[in-house]
Enzyme design. Structure first.
Site: not given
Length: 147
Positions: A13, A87, A95
């Site tokens: 996240c 997230c 990411c």
């Protein structure tokens, strides 16, 4: 990829301060020894004190838990069976892409940093988030156990 018969899972996240920490601890608790679990963030900070309190209600102590950067794990060349972003949708594009093969899952949960209200109201929102993450982890463990 599955060493010692453990399924390697990484939760990612934004800050590794709430959602990924909760998911990591629930998978350890619910999934047991079948999983090797880590969590990390794009911009790690520290574990949210309200999350620490909410998880303590569940018998899970996050008070000494440290956050870590997802990019460090990537640079270390770590491999995972599952990389799960927790997230919200707007941040998951940041990411990193880990070396395949792995299954990438995207579970969108709201960022506790966006919760508003007084401390009591924020705590209620965190409890709802915690319960939603626990429920999703229970479903994930069932799915993995069936496959």
């Amino acid at each position: 990829m599955v060493q010692n018969n453990k399924i390697k899972v990484l939760f990612v996240c934004t800050h590794n301060s709430s959602r990924s920490q909760m998911a990591e601890e629930y998978l350890k608790k619910i999934g047991g020894d079948r999983f090797e679990v880590e969590s990390a963030g794009l911009e790690p900070t520290s574990v949210n004190p309200l999350v620490i309190a909410a998880m303590k209600e569940e018998g899970i102590d996050l008070s000494t838990k440290k956050t870590q950067a997802v990019w460090n794990l990537f640079r270390e060349g770590k491999f995972y069976n599952y990389v799960i972003t927790v997230c919200d949708r707007k941040n998951e594009k940041q990411c990193p892409i880990f070396p395949k093969p792995f299954v990438q899952l995207k579970w969108s949960f709201p960022d506790p940093e966006s919760f508003s209200g007084n401390e009591s109201q924020k705590m209620e929102q965190i409890r709802s988030l915690r319960d939603a993450i626990r429920s999703r982890i229970e479903k994930f463990v069932e799915e993995v156990n069936r496959s």
